[in-house]
Design a protein around this motif. Structure first.
Motif, PDB file in Angstrom:
ATOM      1  N   MET A   1      49.985  70.739  37.681  1.00  0.00           N
ATOM      2  CA  MET A   1      49.566  70.062  38.906  1.00  0.00           C
ATOM      3  C   MET A   1      48.399  70.785  39.570  1.00  0.00           C
ATOM      4  SD  MET A   1      51.424  67.448  38.772  1.00  0.00           S
ATOM      5  CE  MET A   1      50.916  66.698  40.320  1.00  0.00           C
TER       6      MET A   1
ATOM      7  N   LYS B   1      46.038  72.458  37.931  1.00  0.00           N
ATOM      8  CA  LYS B   1      44.849  72.158  37.136  1.00  0.00           C
ATOM      9  C   LYS B   1      44.382  70.718  37.343  1.00  0.00           C
ATOM     10  CE  LYS B   1      45.102  75.619  33.508  1.00  0.00           C
ATOM     11  NZ  LYS B   1      45.034  75.875  32.037  1.00  0.00           N
ATOM     12  N   LEU B   2      45.320  69.834  37.675  1.00  0.00           N
ATOM     13  CA  LEU B   2      44.958  68.446  37.959  1.00  0.00           C
ATOM     14  C   LEU B   2      44.405  68.289  39.374  1.00  0.00           C
ATOM     15  CD1 LEU B   2      47.943  66.513  36.317  1.00  0.00           C
ATOM     16  CD2 LEU B   2      45.590  66.666  35.486  1.00  0.00           C
ATOM     17  N   GLY B   3      44.425  69.378  40.138  1.00  0.00           N
ATOM     18  CA  GLY B   3      43.883  69.337  41.496  1.00  0.00           C
ATOM     19  C   GLY B   3      44.838  68.770  42.518  1.00  0.00           C
ATOM     20  N   ALA B   4      46.138  68.804  42.231  1.00  0.00           N
ATOM     21  CA  ALA B   4      47.139  68.277  43.163  1.00  0.00           C
ATOM     22  C   ALA B   4      48.338  69.221  43.216  1.00  0.00           C
ATOM     23  CB  ALA B   4      47.580  66.878  42.750  1.00  0.00           C
TER      24      ALA B   4
ATOM     25  N   VAL C   1      51.104  60.839  41.315  1.00  0.00           N
ATOM     26  CA  VAL C   1      49.845  61.587  41.332  1.00  0.00           C
ATOM     27  C   VAL C   1      49.529  62.122  39.940  1.00  0.00           C
ATOM     28  CG1 VAL C   1      48.684  63.639  42.244  1.00  0.00           C
ATOM     29  CG2 VAL C   1      50.094  62.228  43.754  1.00  0.00           C
ATOM     30  N   LEU C   2      50.556  62.638  39.255  1.00  0.00           N
ATOM     31  CA  LEU C   2      50.368  63.162  37.897  1.00  0.00           C
ATOM     32  C   LEU C   2      49.855  62.068  36.965  1.00  0.00           C
ATOM     33  CD1 LEU C   2      52.877  65.404  35.953  1.00  0.00           C
ATOM     34  CD2 LEU C   2      51.685  63.542  34.838  1.00  0.00           C
TER      35      LEU C   2
ATOM     36  N   ARG D   1      48.260  59.306  37.733  1.00  0.00           N
ATOM     37  CA  ARG D   1      46.917  58.846  38.098  1.00  0.00           C
ATOM     38  C   ARG D   1      45.841  59.839  37.656  1.00  0.00           C
ATOM     39  NH1 ARG D   1      49.174  57.533  43.173  1.00  0.00           N
ATOM     40  NH2 ARG D   1      48.072  59.300  44.104  1.00  0.00           N
ATOM     41  N   LEU D   2      46.148  61.136  37.744  1.00  0.00           N
ATOM     42  CA  LEU D   2      45.151  62.163  37.460  1.00  0.00           C
ATOM     43  C   LEU D   2      45.128  62.589  35.990  1.00  0.00           C
ATOM     44  CD1 LEU D   2      45.641  64.497  40.567  1.00  0.00           C
ATOM     45  CD2 LEU D   2      43.895  62.740  40.215  1.00  0.00           C
ATOM     46  N   SER D   3      46.004  62.020  35.185  1.00  0.00           N
ATOM     47  CA  SER D   3      46.123  62.463  33.795  1.00  0.00           C
ATOM     48  C   SER D   3      45.013  61.929  32.901  1.00  0.00           C
ATOM     49  CB  SER D   3      47.470  62.009  33.224  1.00  0.00           C
ATOM     50  OG  SER D   3      47.524  60.601  33.156  1.00  0.00           O
ATOM     51  N   GLU D   4      44.249  60.945  33.380  1.00  0.00           N
ATOM     52  CA  GLU D   4      43.181  60.311  32.602  1.00  0.00           C
ATOM     53  C   GLU D   4      43.730  59.585  31.372  1.00  0.00           C
ATOM     54  OE1 GLU D   4      40.165  63.121  31.660  1.00  0.00           O
ATOM     55  OE2 GLU D   4      39.602  63.487  33.733  1.00  0.00           O
TER      56      GLU D   4
END
Length: 232
Positions: A113, A115-118, A165-166, A168-171
């Motif tokens: 989290m 590293k994903l910026g959250a 959030v994970l 959405r940010l996982s690409e």
């Protein structure tokens, strides 16, 4: 006492089975009380079954099996995702499984989290795991990791939740129509065939991509050898 005697007999028979000792004729043991006979018969039957099983394994007729181990196939259980999507999720899972134990624990999830910026609080991280932790071991298996994206694709995650959030940010694009319920047998049959065809097409695409990559590597090696020979 009876247990020790049975253990001694089992050990000796296994040694004879493996060729470590030669069988020796033993004197007939004195008969015990009548109440000992059922227990002895049961023990002999159990011992006989163990020896037969061991003989089958030695002859290559049986396989070592762990009955409690359930085989997990992500491609059949998570049919709403394509092979590429599942492979992308697996790649991400392995990236953050720094302990290489096939699980993402609390600290690894914390690092993910961040590293994903959250970044999440300690309680927030525990709640994230708890939401998909089906076996209650306080860590995420790959199957439980896939459940995050299944819930995200189905809209079952709260917008402000850590798992949302994970996802959405996982690409990793999980936008998909999913597996819809068929109204008739005919529709169900068509849907099953469609899924099977899609699965086979994805496998062919992977095979073609690997073949193309191998051909490119072959051409690069040939070009390198040609370049080497030019300088000799």
């Amino acid at each position: 006492m009876a247990t020790d005697e049975l253990s001694s007999k089992l050990s000796r028979r296994l040694q004879i089975e493996e060729g470590a000792e030669e069988p020796v004729a033993l004197d007939r043991e004195p008969q015990g009380d009548a109440e000992d006979k059922p227990a002895a018969a049961s023990a002999d039957a159990e011992l006989g079954a163990l020896l037969v099983r061991r003989g089958e394994l030695n002859d290559g007729q049986g396989e070592h099996v762990q009955p409690s181990l359930k085989v997990f196939n992500p491609y059949t259980e998570f049919k709403e995702f394509s092979r590429k999507q599942i492979k992308d999720m697996e790649k991400m899972f392995k990236m953050y499984d720094t302990g290489r134990d096939n699980y993402i624990d609390l600290m690894e999830l914390k690092l993910m989290m961040e590293k994903l910026g959250a970044p999440q609080t300690h309680i927030g991280l525990k709640n994230m795991i708890k939401e998909v932790d089906e076996d209650l071991d306080n860590k995420l298996s790959f199957r439980e990791f896939l459940l995050i994206f299944r819930k995200a694709a189905a809209g079952d995650l709260a917008e402000d939740s850590g798992l949302s959030v994970l996802a959405r940010l996982s690409e990793i694009d999980v936008s998909t129509e999913g597996v819809k319920g068929a109204k008739t047998f005919f529709e169900a049959k068509v849907q099953a065939i469609s899924e099977s065809n899609r699965f086979e097409a994805e496998i062919r695409q992977e095979q073609e991509a690997k073949k193309k990559q191998a051909e490119e590597q072959k051409q690069r090696r040939a070009a390198f050898k040609e370049l080497q020979s030019a300088f000799k």
